[in-house]
Design an enzyme around this catalytic site. Sequence first.
Site, short mmCIF file in Angstrom:
data_model
loop_
_atom_site.label_atom_id
_atom_site.label_comp_id
_atom_site.label_asym_id
_atom_site.label_seq_id
_atom_site.Cartn_x
_atom_site.Cartn_y
_atom_site.Cartn_z
CE LYS A 41 -0.51 -0.22 5.04
NZ LYS A 41 -1.48 -0.28 6.16
NE ARG A 138 -6.68 0.32 11.61
CZ ARG A 138 -5.43 0.18 11.15
NH1 ARG A 138 -4.60 1.21 11.16
NH2 ARG A 138 -4.99 -0.98 10.73
CE1 TYR A 260 12.47 32.30 7.62
CE2 TYR A 260 12.38 29.93 7.18
CZ TYR A 260 12.33 31.24 6.73
OH TYR A 260 12.14 31.49 5.40
CG MET A 319 9.20 24.48 1.02
SD MET A 319 8.23 25.65 0.06
CE MET A 319 6.97 26.10 1.24
#
Length: 379
Positions: A41, A138, A260, A319
């Site tokens: 998957k 689930r 940052y 990013m």
Amino acid sequence: MHIPEFLSASSRLTIDLTALADNWRAMNERSGKARAAAVLKANAYGLGIEQAAPALYAAGARDFFVASAEEGVELRPLVPDGRIYILAGMWPGNEELFFDNDLVPIINSEEQLAVFMAALSEHGDHPCVLHVDTGMNRLGLSVEEAVALANDPARPASFSPVLIMSHLACGDDPKHPMNLYQLDRFREVATAFEGIPASLANSGGVFLGKDYHFDLTRPGIAVYGGEAVNGAVNPMKAVVTAEARIIQVRTVPSGATASYGASARFTRDSRIATVAIGYADGYHRSVSGGGVTLRQSMPSGAYGFLHGRRVPHVGRVTMDLSLFDVTDLPEKAVRAGDYIELFGRNIAIDDVARAGGTIGYELLTSLGHRYHRTYIGGA
């Protein structure tokens, strides 16, 4: 493999199909009398189903699990006589995909059972799997619903599952009491459906031992090289190695900050490598470590590997860029253009995942499209 592209890429993945096949063989052997399936998957856990499926098929896998019917359609030509199980099951509107592509729906609820039975009346006999919830809460029929179905004299003769399955919630923790609880519950269902093959063990369940193996095991993360058991030495081979190019090496004086939020502060004169990797590539912001709001619970961030040494990530993952402290390497050893390993042969992907408060599965399935991929080896 296009060597010039691989050598010039800003970020790159080396995916070892021989290691992938060897890991499946190892899990198949650990499964004892049971046979091991292969879980494909999420585009083979992010590594590429078109490459992974043939390697696993050549290694001997004949049972394959994917999430959706659409994934099953993509997989079918790659494993011509393999049995493909669809974890999400059958819903109105996608029945034709199952019958046209010989896909096996996993029945997760009474609603899906009704859809499947209606489809049988139109298309004729077709295999299915009955999924029973033994404690995961689930997906799956309850144990009581499953046993009642097994004992229902009005059960249609056309409903004949080829497999009864459940899923372990805590298979990665061998001492967790949930494992024995689920095993007992699953045995109750398997007994009710006597003569029908059964499957309980995921990767962690395979390591729990033969009591959990039944007839079919479903190893996933272990086949891809990840840890299946918490706190244990991982015996699996690394399958994917991620690397990124150093764009610049700069000197930062003691007392200065970087990244940052001035999130990295240096207590010595330091050399910092700026690397072409970021959260847009699936190198999560959370692996930044201390100084990032998301990471206050984990003061230490991820490490990379360069010229034989582990080098710490500093500041925030952005990013497209990340910073690594290379001060402890010889000054002339590190140059712009070098590649730093993010995880793989020398840095375990699960170590990076832990630094980010997540698991290896998430890093693998997050690998971005900007990596240049090359596949080596085979079954």
